[in-house]
Design an enzyme around this catalytic site. Sequence first.
Site, PDB file in Angstrom:
ATOM      1  N   ILE A  52      16.948 -11.602 -12.669  1.00 33.15           N
ATOM      2  CA  ILE A  52      16.555 -12.984 -12.917  1.00 33.15           C
ATOM      3  C   ILE A  52      16.986 -13.878 -11.747  1.00 33.15           C
ATOM      4  CG2 ILE A  52      16.994 -14.943 -14.463  1.00 33.15           C
ATOM      5  CD1 ILE A  52      17.448 -12.798 -16.723  1.00 33.15           C
ATOM      6  N   TYR A 205      31.014  -9.295 -24.547  1.00 33.14           N
ATOM      7  CA  TYR A 205      29.858  -9.916 -23.880  1.00 33.14           C
ATOM      8  C   TYR A 205      29.479 -11.207 -24.610  1.00 33.14           C
ATOM      9  CZ  TYR A 205      25.127 -10.577 -21.998  1.00 33.14           C
ATOM     10  OH  TYR A 205      23.995 -11.107 -21.409  1.00 33.14           O
ATOM     11  N   LYS A 209      29.483 -15.195 -23.269  1.00 33.13           N
ATOM     12  CA  LYS A 209      28.283 -16.025 -23.241  1.00 33.13           C
ATOM     13  C   LYS A 209      28.451 -17.293 -24.075  1.00 33.13           C
ATOM     14  CE  LYS A 209      26.179 -13.890 -20.204  1.00 33.13           C
ATOM     15  NZ  LYS A 209      25.538 -14.493 -19.024  1.00 33.13           N
ATOM     16  N   THR A 242      15.784  -5.914 -16.909  1.00 40.39           N
ATOM     17  CA  THR A 242      16.561  -5.874 -15.658  1.00 40.39           C
ATOM     18  C   THR A 242      17.615  -4.767 -15.741  1.00 40.39           C
ATOM     19  OG1 THR A 242      18.290  -7.352 -16.461  1.00 40.39           O
ATOM     20  CG2 THR A 242      16.390  -8.395 -15.418  1.00 40.39           C
TER      21      THR A 242
HETATM   22  N1  LIG Z   1      18.318  -9.308 -19.000  1.00 44.71           N
HETATM   23  C1  LIG Z   1      18.403  -9.924 -20.161  1.00 44.71           C
HETATM   24  O1  LIG Z   1      17.752  -9.546 -21.140  1.00 44.71           O
HETATM   25  C2  LIG Z   1      19.323 -11.091 -20.317  1.00 44.71           C
HETATM   26  C3  LIG Z   1      19.370 -11.722 -21.572  1.00 44.71           C
HETATM   27  C4  LIG Z   1      20.217 -12.806 -21.739  1.00 44.71           C
HETATM   28  C5  LIG Z   1      20.978 -13.243 -20.672  1.00 44.71           C
HETATM   29  N2  LIG Z   1      20.921 -12.603 -19.470  1.00 44.71           N
HETATM   30  C6  LIG Z   1      21.782 -13.080 -18.385  1.00 44.71           C
HETATM   31  O2  LIG Z   1      21.028 -13.257 -17.206  1.00 44.71           O
HETATM   32  C7  LIG Z   1      21.893 -13.172 -16.078  1.00 44.71           C
HETATM   33  C8  LIG Z   1      21.244 -12.322 -14.998  1.00 44.71           C
HETATM   34  O3  LIG Z   1      21.171 -10.987 -15.448  1.00 44.71           O
HETATM   35  P1  LIG Z   1      19.979  -9.981 -15.126  1.00 44.71           P
HETATM   36  O4  LIG Z   1      19.351  -9.646 -16.420  1.00 44.71           O
HETATM   37  O5  LIG Z   1      19.157 -10.494 -14.032  1.00 44.71           O
HETATM   38  O6  LIG Z   1      20.810  -8.678 -14.698  1.00 44.71           O
HETATM   39  P2  LIG Z   1      21.005  -7.942 -13.282  1.00 44.71           P
HETATM   40  O7  LIG Z   1      19.678  -7.606 -12.703  1.00 44.71           O
HETATM   41  O8  LIG Z   1      21.972  -6.854 -13.546  1.00 44.71           O
HETATM   42  O9  LIG Z   1      21.651  -9.071 -12.376  1.00 44.71           O
HETATM   43  C9  LIG Z   1      22.989  -9.452 -12.513  1.00 44.71           C
HETATM   44  C10 LIG Z   1      23.495  -9.886 -11.166  1.00 44.71           C
HETATM   45  O10 LIG Z   1      24.874 -10.241 -11.273  1.00 44.71           O
HETATM   46  C11 LIG Z   1      25.572  -9.606 -10.244  1.00 44.71           C
HETATM   47  N3  LIG Z   1      26.992  -9.371 -10.513  1.00 44.71           N
HETATM   48  C12 LIG Z   1      27.557  -8.543 -11.414  1.00 44.71           C
HETATM   49  N4  LIG Z   1      28.889  -8.552 -11.282  1.00 44.71           N
HETATM   50  C13 LIG Z   1      29.177  -9.411 -10.281  1.00 44.71           C
HETATM   51  C14 LIG Z   1      30.381  -9.834  -9.655  1.00 44.71           C
HETATM   52  N5  LIG Z   1      31.572  -9.358 -10.019  1.00 44.71           N
HETATM   53  N6  LIG Z   1      30.307 -10.724  -8.636  1.00 44.71           N
HETATM   54  C15 LIG Z   1      29.115 -11.201  -8.224  1.00 44.71           C
HETATM   55  N7  LIG Z   1      27.952 -10.833  -8.771  1.00 44.71           N
HETATM   56  C16 LIG Z   1      27.975  -9.947  -9.785  1.00 44.71           C
HETATM   57  C17 LIG Z   1      24.856  -8.281 -10.083  1.00 44.71           C
HETATM   58  O11 LIG Z   1      25.192  -7.669  -8.860  1.00 44.71           O
HETATM   59  P3  LIG Z   1      25.522  -6.077  -8.815  1.00 44.71           P
HETATM   60  O12 LIG Z   1      24.492  -5.380  -9.619  1.00 44.71           O
HETATM   61  O13 LIG Z   1      25.480  -5.782  -7.360  1.00 44.71           O
HETATM   62  O14 LIG Z   1      26.884  -5.936  -9.384  1.00 44.71           O
HETATM   63  C18 LIG Z   1      23.423  -8.745 -10.154  1.00 44.71           C
HETATM   64  O15 LIG Z   1      22.990  -9.251  -8.911  1.00 44.71           O
HETATM   65  C19 LIG Z   1      23.211 -12.626 -16.609  1.00 44.71           C
HETATM   66  O16 LIG Z   1      24.134 -13.667 -16.726  1.00 44.71           O
HETATM   67  C20 LIG Z   1      22.850 -12.104 -17.976  1.00 44.71           C
HETATM   68  O17 LIG Z   1      23.934 -12.116 -18.859  1.00 44.71           O
HETATM   69  C21 LIG Z   1      20.091 -11.545 -19.268  1.00 44.71           C
END
Ligand SMILES: NC(=O)c1ccc[n+]([C@@H]2O[C@H](COP(=O)([O-])OP(=O)(O)OC[C@H]3O[C@@H](n4cnc5c(N)ncnc54)[C@H](OP(=O)(O)O)[C@@H]3O)[C@@H](O)[C@H]2O)c1
Length: 326
Positions: A52, A205, A209, A242
């Site tokens: 995202i 988690y 949140k 993701t």
């Molecule tokens: N996907 C869903 O269905 C969903 C639903 C509700 C909320 N969200 C929220 O959306 C946000 C983005 O998630 P996403 O779905 O896009 O997942 P994602 O593709 O796994 O992206 C998460 C990003 O956060 C980075 N990250 C993790 N640990 C970190 C750290 N210690 N320092 C700096 N960066 C770090 C990851 O980098 P690395 O991979 O290199 O560690 C990655 O770039 C999150 O906050 C998630 O909780 C997602």
Amino acid sequence: MWLLELIVPVLWNYYIATKVVLQQLLGRSFHLPVLSQQDGKVAIITGGAKGIGYYTAKHLARLGMHVIIAGNNETDGNEAVTRIQQDTLNEKVEFLFCDLASMKSIRNCVQNFKAKNLDLHVLVNNAGVMLVPEGRTEDGFEEHFGTNYLGHFLLTNLLLDTLRKSGTNDLNARVVTVSSATHFRGQVNFDDLQSSSCYSAHGAYAQSKLALVLFTYYLQHLLTVEGSHVTCNAVDPGVVNTDLYKNLSYPGKVVKWMTGWLLLKSAEEGAATSIYACVSPDLEGIGGCYLYNGKRIDSSEVSYNLELQKKLWTESCKMAALPVSS
Ligand SMILES: NC(=O)c1ccc[n+]([C@@H]2O[C@H](COP(=O)([O-])OP(=O)(O)OC[C@H]3O[C@@H](n4cnc5c(N)ncnc54)[C@H](OP(=O)(O)O)[C@@H]3O)[C@@H](O)[C@H]2O)c1
Ligand SMILES: *[C@@H]1O[C@H](CO)[C@@H](O)[C@H](O)[C@H]1NC(C)=O
Ligand SMILES: *[C@@H]1O[C@H](CO)[C@@H](O)[C@H](O)[C@H]1NC(C)=O
């Protein structure tokens, strides 16, 4: 009893995810309106190298913003920068190292950013981990709580002076924080914020949140009281396909792998509400909202509890070694 403490959060999270997936399939999806150019504005997006965050960064770059991807993987970060530069023809895209699981790294990142003498108009607290095995950040905090919540708490506080200076009466600076529907069943367990006595990855988690929503509302409260031109909103992206699900247990992972592309939002669709919160004129000067599908909805009842917000804020200042009134 401990068995219940482990099973109940799992069931709630699966229930919430299923409900949201059905809503996504049956409801109309949110289409981002055409947004005006944002040349001269500066944005930081944590975790902007993939998922995202990547599509959020890319869209802001397309709108002409100077975009800084803050992430914990230099290779991935630089690759994302190059791709975004090529796709948007915007050169002002860069990577800054920031490991949110390390207070030292966050402080370094802010120092490096401030050395550039840029304004900061938009901060997107997007990075996150989900369902990781029991573990601790560099400073000894539970992984979800430390990375998702406390890391962003510190980062935002350290950048507040720049945000305050960059916002104006007509054009407020914005803090956009990515939460999740799992917050609806989250609980902030003040007796054991680090989940030491009984570790549930699902519970941890959800707690992180919910903490982000409480943080958003309390920060907005403080900024309103002091009359700053900075607004804070929380965003719920829906259920998005993701890498966040890489630590899901096996049956869930197989189901997600087989059906994710069909049933879940794409990362680009998942970024729409974040982008909207970053730049839409509809939200100029408006903070303290929980946004889902481009609309304001109510977050959980406890998230509006000012006492709880304040208690978490005070505890967080202590944990992040910040002066309590900041
Ligand atoms: N996907 C869903 O269905 C969903 C639903 C509700 C909320 N969200 C929220 O959306 C946000 C983005 O998630 P996403 O779905 O896009 O997942 P994602 O593709 O796994 O992206 C998460 C990003 O956060 C980075 N990250 C993790 N640990 C970190 C750290 N210690 N320092 C700096 N960066 C770090 C990851 O980098 P690395 O991979 O290199 O560690 C990655 O770039 C999150 O906050 C998630 O909780 C997602
Ligand atoms: C960065 O991510 C790549 C895969 O995207 C991985 O191979 C590499 O080990 C990661 N680097 C670090 C330092 O974690
Ligand atoms: C689960 O999370 C841990 C900690 O972040 C990580 O090291 C591990 O690679 C993840 N497992 C999978 C299968 O991706």
